[in-house]
Motif scaffolding. Structure first.
Motif, PDB file in Angstrom:
ATOM      1  N   THR A 185      44.138  29.275  45.209  1.00 20.85           N
ATOM      2  CA  THR A 185      43.024  28.485  45.731  1.00 20.85           C
ATOM      3  C   THR A 185      42.118  29.323  46.616  1.00 20.85           C
ATOM      4  N   VAL A 186      42.720  30.130  47.504  1.00 22.19           N
ATOM      5  CA  VAL A 186      41.915  30.961  48.401  1.00 22.19           C
ATOM      6  C   VAL A 186      41.104  31.983  47.614  1.00 22.19           C
ATOM      7  N   LEU A 187      41.729  32.654  46.664  1.00 17.59           N
ATOM      8  CA  LEU A 187      41.005  33.658  45.885  1.00 17.59           C
ATOM      9  C   LEU A 187      39.860  33.029  45.091  1.00 17.59           C
ATOM     10  N   GLU A 188      40.116  31.886  44.468  1.00 18.90           N
ATOM     11  CA  GLU A 188      39.075  31.212  43.696  1.00 18.90           C
ATOM     12  C   GLU A 188      37.924  30.762  44.585  1.00 18.90           C
ATOM     13  N   ARG A 189      38.233  30.201  45.732  1.00 11.86           N
ATOM     14  CA  ARG A 189      37.174  29.737  46.626  1.00 11.86           C
ATOM     15  C   ARG A 189      36.332  30.904  47.124  1.00 11.86           C
ATOM     16  N   SER A 190      36.964  32.050  47.344  1.00 11.36           N
ATOM     17  CA  SER A 190      36.214  33.233  47.754  1.00 11.36           C
ATOM     18  C   SER A 190      35.237  33.656  46.655  1.00 11.36           C
ATOM     19  N   ILE A 191      35.682  33.598  45.418  1.00 12.45           N
ATOM     20  CA  ILE A 191      34.812  33.960  44.287  1.00 12.45           C
ATOM     21  C   ILE A 191      33.659  32.971  44.157  1.00 12.45           C
ATOM     22  N   PHE A 192      33.989  31.695  44.189  1.00 17.09           N
ATOM     23  CA  PHE A 192      32.952  30.676  43.996  1.00 17.09           C
ATOM     24  C   PHE A 192      31.970  30.647  45.170  1.00 17.09           C
ATOM     25  N   ALA A 193      32.456  30.947  46.386  1.00 16.28           N
ATOM     26  CA  ALA A 193      31.561  30.978  47.544  1.00 16.28           C
ATOM     27  C   ALA A 193      30.540  32.096  47.425  1.00 16.28           C
ATOM     28  N   ARG A 194      30.865  33.129  46.670  1.00 19.24           N
ATOM     29  CA  ARG A 194      29.920  34.231  46.441  1.00 19.24           C
ATOM     30  C   ARG A 194      29.093  34.022  45.167  1.00 19.24           C
ATOM     31  N   GLY A 195      29.063  32.770  44.703  1.00 21.69           N
ATOM     32  CA  GLY A 195      28.230  32.438  43.555  1.00 21.69           C
ATOM     33  C   GLY A 195      28.876  32.700  42.221  1.00 21.69           C
ATOM     34  N   GLY A 196      30.176  32.906  42.198  1.00 16.55           N
ATOM     35  CA  GLY A 196      30.871  33.240  40.959  1.00 16.55           C
ATOM     36  C   GLY A 196      31.116  32.038  40.063  1.00 16.55           C
ATOM     37  N   SER A 197      31.388  32.326  38.813  1.00 13.35           N
ATOM     38  CA  SER A 197      31.697  31.325  37.799  1.00 13.35           C
ATOM     39  C   SER A 197      33.160  31.447  37.384  1.00 13.35           C
ATOM     40  N   TYR A 198      33.595  30.585  36.465  1.00  9.04           N
ATOM     41  CA  TYR A 198      34.956  30.708  35.949  1.00  9.04           C
ATOM     42  C   TYR A 198      35.135  32.054  35.257  1.00  9.04           C
ATOM     43  N   GLU A 199      34.085  32.524  34.579  1.00 10.07           N
ATOM     44  CA  GLU A 199      34.152  33.839  33.939  1.00 10.07           C
ATOM     45  C   GLU A 199      34.352  34.939  34.985  1.00 10.07           C
ATOM     46  N   ASP A 200      33.683  34.839  36.119  1.00  9.54           N
ATOM     47  CA  ASP A 200      33.885  35.810  37.193  1.00  9.54           C
ATOM     48  C   ASP A 200      35.312  35.744  37.725  1.00  9.54           C
ATOM     49  N   ARG A 201      35.822  34.539  37.832  1.00  8.63           N
ATOM     50  CA  ARG A 201      37.198  34.363  38.286  1.00  8.63           C
ATOM     51  C   ARG A 201      38.169  35.046  37.323  1.00  8.63           C
ATOM     52  N   ALA A 202      37.970  34.843  36.020  1.00  9.80           N
ATOM     53  CA  ALA A 202      38.849  35.454  35.023  1.00  9.80           C
ATOM     54  C   ALA A 202      38.766  36.980  35.081  1.00  9.80           C
ATOM     55  N   ARG A 203      37.569  37.504  35.233  1.00 14.78           N
ATOM     56  CA  ARG A 203      37.398  38.957  35.312  1.00 14.78           C
ATOM     57  C   ARG A 203      38.049  39.519  36.572  1.00 14.78           C
ATOM     58  N   ALA A 204      37.874  38.832  37.696  1.00 17.83           N
ATOM     59  CA  ALA A 204      38.456  39.304  38.958  1.00 17.83           C
ATOM     60  C   ALA A 204      39.980  39.314  38.889  1.00 17.83           C
ATOM     61  N   PHE A 205      40.573  38.234  38.370  1.00 14.49           N
ATOM     62  CA  PHE A 205      42.032  38.153  38.297  1.00 14.49           C
ATOM     63  C   PHE A 205      42.588  39.183  37.311  1.00 14.49           C
ATOM     64  N   ALA A 206      41.866  39.449  36.248  1.00 16.62           N
ATOM     65  CA  ALA A 206      42.335  40.425  35.256  1.00 16.62           C
ATOM     66  C   ALA A 206      42.422  41.828  35.833  1.00 16.62           C
ATOM     67  N   GLY A 207      41.593  42.135  36.817  1.00 16.62           N
ATOM     68  CA  GLY A 207      41.604  43.456  37.423  1.00 16.62           C
ATOM     69  C   GLY A 207      42.385  43.539  38.716  1.00 16.62           C
ATOM     70  N   THR A 208      43.034  42.446  39.098  1.00 19.44           N
ATOM     71  CA  THR A 208      43.734  42.376  40.381  1.00 19.44           C
ATOM     72  C   THR A 208      45.138  42.951  40.284  1.00 19.44           C
ATOM     73  N   VAL A 209      45.578  43.591  41.358  1.00 21.05           N
ATOM     74  CA  VAL A 209      46.939  44.113  41.470  1.00 21.05           C
ATOM     75  C   VAL A 209      47.537  43.625  42.786  1.00 21.05           C
ATOM     76  N   CYS A 210      48.809  43.244  42.738  1.00 19.39           N
ATOM     77  CA  CYS A 210      49.517  42.804  43.943  1.00 19.39           C
ATOM     78  C   CYS A 210      50.734  43.688  44.167  1.00 19.39           C
ATOM     79  N   LEU A 211      50.892  44.186  45.381  1.00 19.37           N
ATOM     80  CA  LEU A 211      52.144  44.807  45.799  1.00 19.37           C
ATOM     81  C   LEU A 211      52.958  43.762  46.545  1.00 19.37           C
TER      82      LEU A 211
END
Length: 448
Positions: free
Chosen positions: A301-327
């Motif tokens: 929820t936090v990551l999505e809201r950050s994307i949408f608050a910067r004017g992002g779309s669902y496509e932006d969300r998908a692209r951001a998550f696809a390139g994300t890495v978590c340790l």
């Protein structure tokens, strides 16, 4: 929060033939301060938030509308914190680099009806949280800490950091079988601490005492989330002080390192290539299934809201998550000198050998080959050595928030941590170098 100092290139020796490791006493001293000040998940996230605020972060409420401004922000929910730093000009599809950890540790937690006792002893009724080494809680001076909820819905932190309770062990004269058969503890009958004397057990005594301690009017507390903790402070150990003994290293050691790393990246003159994130969850020790656990919706929820608050779309969300890495950073097992047969015969992580990369092909850890490459790159950038950990095939393997994060959010996740002994004890033991080395590796990862 100052940036963790980088070890000199010669310091992180990869083998015994090189110079011994050196470490920043300031970072390890600060870890011990953090451990002592964080007797509960609620205290831990409050302390992490305070450190991030000094680095320019600001709290945002989940009930408010979010804006797309750059800078550091964080969300607090119970015993969890998610903090992130948006560089100037970051696009909506900019990927995230996440350090995941957890704030909870196994302990004894206060029941809804806490006042009990018998035979002239006054006791506090407790429930076992997670999987503690029960014997480590015996004959230990305990305080009590946590969160009080008032009639108006507000909450207050409370911390009685003095000898208040004790779980007394039965004398050997009354149980000679201990010598032959070992100590056997019943979680219900044998783990109830004492905190005074008296034949008249009065309902409300403990909460009244805590109201008075916290400066709250009598009768205002209507809910509580309370737990015990050892009041013995963390300390250096050993002839050369190369070890640290202390409580809740599993997993406040990682929370502290992740907080330091995020603050360092946000304060650096170099803009990070991705959006660095710290996600420290509650309830890992009992399955992570809560609104503040890794298996809940908080991080997504936090990551999505950050994307949408910067004017992002669902496509932006998908692209951001696809390139994300978590340790996913959590403590692991160093080889125990008294039980070497319990470890894999070819993988023997040692304390002060640098952070560990945790691997399990049955997905108890989320690491794969590409994840190893990510962690290798971060450690090389920070001049930090690392080790590999796998479980003995004959022993069941523990797990972390790593597989949960990967499966729930579709995020590439790597399990790492620091090797310790006495995991789940009331007092654990790690190398004094390793927290500093972990913080440096996490800083390099978040900067990348």
């Amino acid at each position: 929060m100052t940036e963790p100092a980088r070890p000199s290139p010669a310091a992180p020796a990869a083998s015994a033939s090189r110079a011994p490791l050196t470490f920043d006493h300031g970072h390890t001293d600060d870890l011990m301060t953090f451990l002592a000040a964080s007797p509960s998940p609620y205290h831990a996230v409050a302390n992490a938030a305070g450190r991030l605020e000094k680095a320019g972060f600001r709290q945002v409420a989940e009930t408010d509308a979010w804006d797309g401004t750059s800078g550091g922000k964080y969300v607090l929910r119970g015993g969890a914190i998610v903090a992130w730093y948006v560089p100037e000009g970051a696009a909506p599809h900019t990927p995230f680099r996440i350090v995941g950890a957890h704030t909870d540790s196994p302990n004894l937690r206060v029941k809804p009806l806490p006042d009990s006792g018998a035979h002239g002893w006054r006791q506090v009724a407790v429930e076992i949280y997670g999987g503690p080494l029960l014997n480590s809680w015996l004959d230990r001076d305990l305080g009590i800490a946590g969160r009080l909820t008032l009639r108006d819905g507000s909450t207050r932190l409370v911390d009685v950091d003095r000898p208040l309770l004790r779980v007394p062990q039965l004398a050997i004269h009354l149980d000679r079988s201990v010598t032959a058969d070992g100590l056997k503890l019943d979680k219900q009958r044998h783990m109830q601490p004492i905190w005074g004397l008296g034949n008249d057990v009065r309902d409300g005594d403990l909460i009244s005492f805590l109201e008075e301690t916290a400066g709250i009017a009598a009768g205002e507390v209507t809910g509580w989330d309370l737990m015990t903790h050892s009041v013995e402070p963390p300390a250096y150990l050993g002839r050369d002080r190369e070890l640290v003994a202390g409580p809740r290293m599993d997993n406040l050691l990682s929370v502290h390192a992740g907080t330091a790393a995020l603050a360092a990246v946000a304060s650096s003159a170099s803009k990070p290539a991705s959006i660095p994130v710290l996600a420290a969850f509650d309830h890992e020790e009992n399955g992570s299934q809560s609104d503040t656990g890794a298996d809940g919706p908080l991080l997504g929820t936090v990551l999505e809201r950050s994307i949408f608050a910067r004017g992002g779309s669902y496509e932006d969300r998908a692209r951001a998550f696809a390139g994300t890495v978590c340790l996913s950073s959590d403590t692991g097992h160093a080889v125990h000198p008294n039980y070497p047969e319990r470890h894999d015969p070819t993988h023997h992580p040692r304390v002060n050998g640098g952070p560990i990369l945790k691997v399990n092909v049955n997905n108890r850890y989320a690491t794969d080959g590409s994840g190893r490459a990510e962690f290798t790159a971060a450690c090389e950038a920070a001049d930090v050595p690392f080790q590999s950990f796998v479980s003995n095939n004959s022993m069941p393997c523990g797990t972390t928030i790593g597989p949960i994060t990967a499966a729930r959010h579709g995020i590439r996740t790597v399990d790492i941590g620091v090797a310790i002994v006495s995991m789940h004890s009331a007092r654990e033991l790690c190398g004094a170098d390793d927290p500093f080395l972990l913080a440096n590796a996490l800083t390099a990862f978040l900067q990348g």
